[in-house]
Design an enzyme around this catalytic site. Structure first.
Site, PDB file in Angstrom:
ATOM      1  N   CYS A 116     -19.108 -54.612 -23.199  1.00  0.00           N
ATOM      2  CA  CYS A 116     -18.780 -54.942 -21.799  1.00  0.00           C
ATOM      3  C   CYS A 116     -19.953 -55.567 -21.050  1.00  0.00           C
ATOM      4  O   CYS A 116     -19.779 -56.138 -19.976  1.00  0.00           O
ATOM      5  CB  CYS A 116     -18.315 -53.695 -21.062  1.00  0.00           C
ATOM      6  SG  CYS A 116     -16.925 -52.919 -21.870  1.00  0.00           S
ATOM      7  N   HIS A 256     -18.054 -53.958 -13.289  1.00  0.00           N
ATOM      8  CA  HIS A 256     -17.203 -54.062 -14.482  1.00  0.00           C
ATOM      9  C   HIS A 256     -15.900 -53.331 -14.205  1.00  0.00           C
ATOM     10  O   HIS A 256     -15.882 -52.243 -13.631  1.00  0.00           O
ATOM     11  CB  HIS A 256     -17.937 -53.431 -15.672  1.00  0.00           C
ATOM     12  CG  HIS A 256     -17.092 -53.310 -16.891  1.00  0.00           C
ATOM     13  ND1 HIS A 256     -16.338 -54.358 -17.379  1.00  0.00           N
ATOM     14  CD2 HIS A 256     -16.867 -52.263 -17.723  1.00  0.00           C
ATOM     15  CE1 HIS A 256     -15.689 -53.954 -18.464  1.00  0.00           C
ATOM     16  NE2 HIS A 256     -15.993 -52.688 -18.689  1.00  0.00           N
ATOM     17  N   ASN A 286      -9.138 -53.332 -18.707  1.00  0.00           N
ATOM     18  CA  ASN A 286     -10.541 -53.524 -19.095  1.00  0.00           C
ATOM     19  C   ASN A 286     -10.628 -54.664 -20.118  1.00  0.00           C
ATOM     20  O   ASN A 286     -10.197 -54.509 -21.252  1.00  0.00           O
ATOM     21  CB  ASN A 286     -11.065 -52.204 -19.693  1.00  0.00           C
ATOM     22  CG  ASN A 286     -12.524 -52.292 -20.114  1.00  0.00           C
ATOM     23  OD1 ASN A 286     -13.116 -53.369 -20.122  1.00  0.00           O
ATOM     24  ND2 ASN A 286     -13.093 -51.154 -20.474  1.00  0.00           N
TER      25      ASN A 286
HETATM   26  O1  UT7 Z   1     -15.619 -50.487 -20.700  1.00  0.00           O
HETATM   27  C1  UT7 Z   1     -16.404 -49.526 -21.318  1.00  0.00           C
HETATM   28  C2  UT7 Z   1     -16.450 -48.321 -20.553  1.00  0.00           C
HETATM   29  N1  UT7 Z   1     -15.223 -47.583 -20.647  1.00  0.00           N
HETATM   30  C3  UT7 Z   1     -14.953 -46.789 -19.675  1.00  0.00           C
HETATM   31  O2  UT7 Z   1     -15.682 -46.799 -18.732  1.00  0.00           O
HETATM   32  C4  UT7 Z   1     -13.798 -45.835 -19.779  1.00  0.00           C
HETATM   33  C5  UT7 Z   1     -14.278 -44.493 -19.339  1.00  0.00           C
HETATM   34  N2  UT7 Z   1     -13.293 -43.418 -19.371  1.00  0.00           N
HETATM   35  C6  UT7 Z   1     -12.178 -43.420 -18.597  1.00  0.00           C
HETATM   36  O3  UT7 Z   1     -11.876 -44.377 -17.912  1.00  0.00           O
HETATM   37  C7  UT7 Z   1     -11.362 -42.146 -18.538  1.00  0.00           C
HETATM   38  O4  UT7 Z   1     -12.090 -41.127 -19.158  1.00  0.00           O
HETATM   39  C8  UT7 Z   1      -9.966 -42.256 -19.203  1.00  0.00           C
HETATM   40  C9  UT7 Z   1      -9.077 -43.135 -18.362  1.00  0.00           C
HETATM   41  C10 UT7 Z   1     -10.109 -42.827 -20.598  1.00  0.00           C
HETATM   42  C11 UT7 Z   1      -9.320 -40.889 -19.290  1.00  0.00           C
HETATM   43  O5  UT7 Z   1      -9.261 -40.302 -18.006  1.00  0.00           O
HETATM   44  P1  UT7 Z   1      -9.741 -38.792 -17.798  1.00  0.00           P
HETATM   45  O6  UT7 Z   1      -9.447 -38.463 -16.410  1.00  0.00           O
HETATM   46  O7  UT7 Z   1     -11.153 -38.714 -18.285  1.00  0.00           O
HETATM   47  O8  UT7 Z   1      -8.741 -38.014 -18.724  1.00  0.00           O
HETATM   48  P2  UT7 Z   1      -9.067 -37.065 -19.962  1.00  0.00           P
HETATM   49  O9  UT7 Z   1      -9.503 -37.885 -21.132  1.00  0.00           O
HETATM   50  O10 UT7 Z   1      -9.951 -35.947 -19.514  1.00  0.00           O
HETATM   51  O11 UT7 Z   1      -7.636 -36.491 -20.240  1.00  0.00           O
HETATM   52  C12 UT7 Z   1      -6.935 -35.736 -19.266  1.00  0.00           C
HETATM   53  C13 UT7 Z   1      -5.562 -35.441 -19.824  1.00  0.00           C
HETATM   54  C14 UT7 Z   1      -5.565 -34.929 -21.250  1.00  0.00           C
HETATM   55  O12 UT7 Z   1      -4.533 -33.967 -21.372  1.00  0.00           O
HETATM   56  P3  UT7 Z   1      -4.878 -32.376 -21.327  1.00  0.00           P
HETATM   57  O13 UT7 Z   1      -5.831 -32.166 -22.459  1.00  0.00           O
HETATM   58  O14 UT7 Z   1      -5.508 -32.167 -19.977  1.00  0.00           O
HETATM   59  O15 UT7 Z   1      -3.553 -31.761 -21.510  1.00  0.00           O
HETATM   60  C15 UT7 Z   1      -5.192 -36.142 -22.061  1.00  0.00           C
HETATM   61  O16 UT7 Z   1      -4.548 -35.825 -23.280  1.00  0.00           O
HETATM   62  O17 UT7 Z   1      -4.799 -36.642 -19.831  1.00  0.00           O
HETATM   63  C16 UT7 Z   1      -4.229 -36.826 -21.125  1.00  0.00           C
HETATM   64  N3  UT7 Z   1      -4.102 -38.257 -21.373  1.00  0.00           N
HETATM   65  C17 UT7 Z   1      -3.001 -38.944 -21.050  1.00  0.00           C
HETATM   66  N4  UT7 Z   1      -1.838 -38.590 -20.467  1.00  0.00           N
HETATM   67  C18 UT7 Z   1      -0.935 -39.556 -20.264  1.00  0.00           C
HETATM   68  C19 UT7 Z   1      -5.021 -39.085 -21.920  1.00  0.00           C
HETATM   69  N5  UT7 Z   1      -4.536 -40.333 -21.971  1.00  0.00           N
HETATM   70  C20 UT7 Z   1      -3.274 -40.271 -21.429  1.00  0.00           C
HETATM   71  C21 UT7 Z   1      -2.279 -41.228 -21.189  1.00  0.00           C
HETATM   72  N6  UT7 Z   1      -1.129 -40.824 -20.600  1.00  0.00           N
HETATM   73  N7  UT7 Z   1      -2.444 -42.530 -21.508  1.00  0.00           N
END
Ligand code: UT7
Length: 329
Positions: A116, A256, A286
């Site tokens: 990125c 970004h 992204n």
């Molecule tokens: O470009 C390079 C840099 N990349 C980034 O900057 C991305 C950085 N990370 C993020 O943007 C976020 O961490 C994500 C969008 C990837 C995830 O968001 P989060 O708020 O950190 O969610 P999480 O990974 O902590 O997951 C929360 C919950 C989980 O369920 P439980 O364990 O709480 O039951 C996941 O399984 O959300 C669930 N989950 C989803 N639910 C519905 C994860 N992905 C999805 C989804 N739809 N697509």
């Protein structure tokens, strides 16, 4: 005040695949929903290339767009730097295909792998080469077909990425407008928080019994999120300090576009109002190295970037690599 500029943007362009994938489309494929994706990422849709699309074709379209805008002929380009991790092939560099497709026969062309951060790395590399090698005009491009390495069964990652290309033509600065300062950062100790393990020399594509999921993006999302906020904040602060600029001097910040919550967290730390923070992650998702140059091109063409605007750019991605740059438009 910041140092004198050496290079400035003479033109910009972008290219996005026509096909749009909405959150509802994705909810047909994996257990997700429009509500979850919007609220956790700010993304509403993303452009996706049809399978078999060459990144070099999209890049060539964006570069032609930028050359027309700059009123520069392809033969006048001395340098092509393409920030990408999703080139047409392992080798040669996709920038070489682009050089041929453009007819930029006088250009040195190479790819730059900084995920990125590829575009902001490219800007500083171009600035250095233009200062030392006598190159007058450069194309610096960020382009990805990230969906070519997405695991469409993995809801943690498949909702996040989109495809696209943004390009700028750089030329000698008039002394007032252009790149004022930039800071580049890397920390490989976090490489395995965001990576694609397969397809390289360590795990070649033809490895017998290899799990197909290894040939796609793996990300420890929450960890990457935390690092992104901290790293983007500190590199932006370093940029402003070194350039002798106050946050309040910035007319616009182009962060970004990975996640709206990351953008808002960084903006909050600098007390930047919403009106000074550019967002288009809702429309593109992204797009990695392409996100900042796509934003720049949108802003230039819409007339939102006023003459003399002071613009900060900041990014974070796999490697980890992160960077910030300051430009006067
Ligand atoms: O470009 C390079 C840099 N990349 C980034 O900057 C991305 C950085 N990370 C993020 O943007 C976020 O961490 C994500 C969008 C990837 C995830 O968001 P989060 O708020 O950190 O969610 P999480 O990974 O902590 O997951 C929360 C919950 C989980 O369920 P439980 O364990 O709480 O039951 C996941 O399984 O959300 C669930 N989950 C989803 N639910 C519905 C994860 N992905 C999805 C989804 N739809 N697509």
């Amino acid at each position: 005040m910041p140092k004198k500029t050496q290079i400035m943007v003479l033109g910009s362009g972008r290219a996005l695949p026509e096909k749009i994938l909405t959150n509802d489309d994705l909810s047909q494929r994996v257990d997700t929903s429009d509500t979850w994706i919007r609220s956790r990422t700010g993304i509403c849709q993303r452009h996706v290339a049809e399978p078999g699309t060459a990144l070099s074709d999209l890049v060539t379209a964006a570069a032609q767009n930028a050359l027309e805008d700059a009123k520069i002929a392809a033969e006048e380009i001395d340098l092509i730097i393409l920030g990408t991790v999703t080139g047409d092939m392992k080798f040669p560099a996709t920038a070489c295909f682009v050089q041929a497709k453009l007819g930029a026969k006088n250009a040195v062309a190479f790819d730059l792998s900084a995920a990125c951060a590829g575009f902001l790395y490219g800007l500083q590399v171009a600035e250095g080469l233009m200062a030392t090698s006598g190159y007058k005009h450069a194309l610096v491009i960020g382009g990805e077909i990230l969906t070519s390495m997405v695991n469409w069964q993995d809801r943690d990652t498949c909702v996040l990425f989109g495809d696209g290309v943004g390009a700028v033509v750089l030329g000698p600065s008039d002394g007032e407008h252009g790149l004022l300062h930039s800071c580049l950062k890397s920390d490989g100790t976090f490489a395995k928080l965001l990576y694609n393990p397969g397809g390289g020399s360590l795990l070649p594509p033809a490895t017998p019994g290899a799990d197909p999921a290894e040939f796609s993006i793996h990300m420890a999302g929450a960890d990457v999120f935390r690092h992104a906020v901290t790293a983007m904040t500190s590199v932006l602060q370093q940029l402003l300090d070194e350039a002798g600029v106050q946050t309040s001097d910035l007319d616009l910040l182009i962060p970004h576009q990975a996640n709206l919550r990351i953008i808002e967290a960084v903006a909050k730390r600098f007390h930047l109002p919403k009106s000074k923070v550019f967002v288009n992650v809702d429309r593109y998702g992204n797009t990695s190295a392409a996100s900042i140059p796509i934003a720049l091109d949108e802003l230039r063409r819409s007339g939102e970037l006023k003459e003399g605007a002071l613009v900060g750019m900041v990014t974070f991605g796999a490697g980890f690599t992160w960077a910030a740059a300051l430009m006067r438009f």
